[in-house]
Design a protein around this motif. Sequence first.
Motif, PDB file in Angstrom:
ATOM      1  N   UNK A 186       0.798  -1.241   0.000  1.00 44.83           N
ATOM      2  CA  UNK A 186       0.000   0.000   0.000  1.00 44.83           C
ATOM      3  C   UNK A 186       0.825   1.283   0.000  1.00 44.83           C
ATOM      4  N   UNK A 187       2.148   1.188   0.221  1.00 43.97           N
ATOM      5  CA  UNK A 187       2.974   2.400   0.341  1.00 43.97           C
ATOM      6  C   UNK A 187       3.979   2.521  -0.798  1.00 43.97           C
ATOM      7  N   UNK A 188       3.644   1.959  -1.933  1.00 44.57           N
ATOM      8  CA  UNK A 188       4.553   1.937  -3.074  1.00 44.57           C
ATOM      9  C   UNK A 188       4.872   3.343  -3.580  1.00 44.57           C
ATOM     10  N   UNK A 189       3.924   4.252  -3.476  1.00 40.95           N
ATOM     11  CA  UNK A 189       4.120   5.593  -4.032  1.00 40.95           C
ATOM     12  C   UNK A 189       4.111   6.700  -2.980  1.00 40.95           C
ATOM     13  N   UNK A 192       8.633   9.037   1.165  1.00 41.31           N
ATOM     14  CA  UNK A 192       9.385   8.257   2.146  1.00 41.31           C
ATOM     15  C   UNK A 192       9.270   8.827   3.549  1.00 41.31           C
ATOM     16  N   UNK A 193       9.274  10.147   3.675  1.00 41.10           N
ATOM     17  CA  UNK A 193       9.200  10.745   5.013  1.00 41.10           C
ATOM     18  C   UNK A 193       7.853  10.504   5.683  1.00 41.10           C
ATOM     19  N   UNK A 347       2.748  -0.113  19.546  1.00 43.18           N
ATOM     20  CA  UNK A 347       3.873   0.161  20.436  1.00 43.18           C
ATOM     21  C   UNK A 347       5.058   0.808  19.717  1.00 43.18           C
ATOM     22  N   UNK A 348       5.168   0.586  18.419  1.00 44.21           N
ATOM     23  CA  UNK A 348       6.270   1.168  17.649  1.00 44.21           C
ATOM     24  C   UNK A 348       5.721   1.702  16.325  1.00 44.21           C
ATOM     25  N   UNK A 349       6.518   2.524  15.671  1.00 45.43           N
ATOM     26  CA  UNK A 349       6.147   3.029  14.356  1.00 45.43           C
ATOM     27  C   UNK A 349       6.508   2.039  13.264  1.00 45.43           C
ATOM     28  N   UNK A 350       6.021   2.304  12.078  1.00 50.72           N
ATOM     29  CA  UNK A 350       6.202   1.399  10.944  1.00 50.72           C
ATOM     30  C   UNK A 350       7.679   1.202  10.602  1.00 50.72           C
ATOM     31  N   UNK A 351       8.448   2.286  10.542  1.00 52.11           N
ATOM     32  CA  UNK A 351       9.858   2.175  10.147  1.00 52.11           C
ATOM     33  C   UNK A 351      10.703   1.474  11.191  1.00 52.11           C
TER      34      UNK A 351
END
Length: 391
Positions: A186-189, A192-193, A347-351
């Motif tokens: 879902x985050x292909x486009x 990045x930030x 509990x954490x972010x995606x990155x």
Amino acid sequence: MEQVTVLGATGSIGVNTLDVMARHPDRFRAFALTAHTRIDLLAQQCRQWRPRYAVVANQQDARRLAQSIANGSRARATEVLWGEEGLIEVAAHPDAGTVMAAIVGGAGLVPTMAAVHAGKRVLLANKEALVMAGELFMEGVRRCGATLLPIDSEHNAIFQCLPSGYRGDPQGAGIRRILLSASGGPFRTIELEQLRLVTPDQACAHPNWRMGRKISVDSATMMNKGLELLEACWLFDVAPSQVDVVIHPESIVHSLVEYVDGSLLAQLGNPDMRTPIAHALNWPQRLVSGVAPLDLIGVGALNFSAPEQARYPCLGLARAAAQAGKDYPVALNAANEVAVAAFLDGKIGFCRIAEIVAETLHGWVASEPRDLAAVQASDARARGAALAMLA
């Protein structure tokens, strides 16, 4: 009448397996159904299929399931088991010839290995079994005479594109490389930030496939494709350098095999897991799966591109683990499972998922996974390291 055990019957693969089986009631019978937490859905499945066995995670859930299915007279013959011992019993039971291995994550390793050691026809949807214990797994397939059929759409596509009777000799078969297709998630486009701000619900909103939440997150990070790279190496006896990944957002070309003569063979179809499931259930013959025919004119165009390293660091981590060998893939998978669970719990972010995996691998002291106990010990050690980072 083929007796089929479905490990992970309430997940997306399990539900689709039962859907295909229901279209051929004269050919397939559910011998055993298992689930982890979705007890109500498992009870419905038991009332419909009347399996000999049902397996759940613990004794409390076993009592709950037994009480629930007892309310439907059609399902009273089902015996309810629980825990890993119950999973092993149904996976290796001599009265069932086919086992759909669709338990998500490392939890599926032991029962899937039990099915292999019992010489079953194993329909493998649990990629972690090969990622964690590839050498032990494939040695068990050869020694015990099991039949191994891949269910992941990518590996099933490769299987269909390989020469008939392929026995793990890529050079002899003229294979140059394997190309795993990936939707890009879902985050292909997305910028990045913005990745650090995405939510679990956004990560689970896959544009093409309907999957469980853990696998959906793996698709968003592309760790799923990294695990598939490792799986392909074991399934088809190829080196990591012979496996490439290509972004294909339409999810119509499920994977490709390139030959030394310049030929590139691909398997195409609508993004529906019932296609590989039906293929494996009745292999080498075909049967109706319920999947709509592919309308190439309606699709119009097929697009391909290379994955961005900065967008998908998990893919690079998986390739590095594949090249390092030993129990690095065990550590990769364990750290990822811990990190994904933490992300889904908020509990954490995606990155942070990729960061935890990278930190676990960076500090990893490798060993040779010589038996299943050693694999499980490495898995526990890696989970402990990843959990410590969360704390």
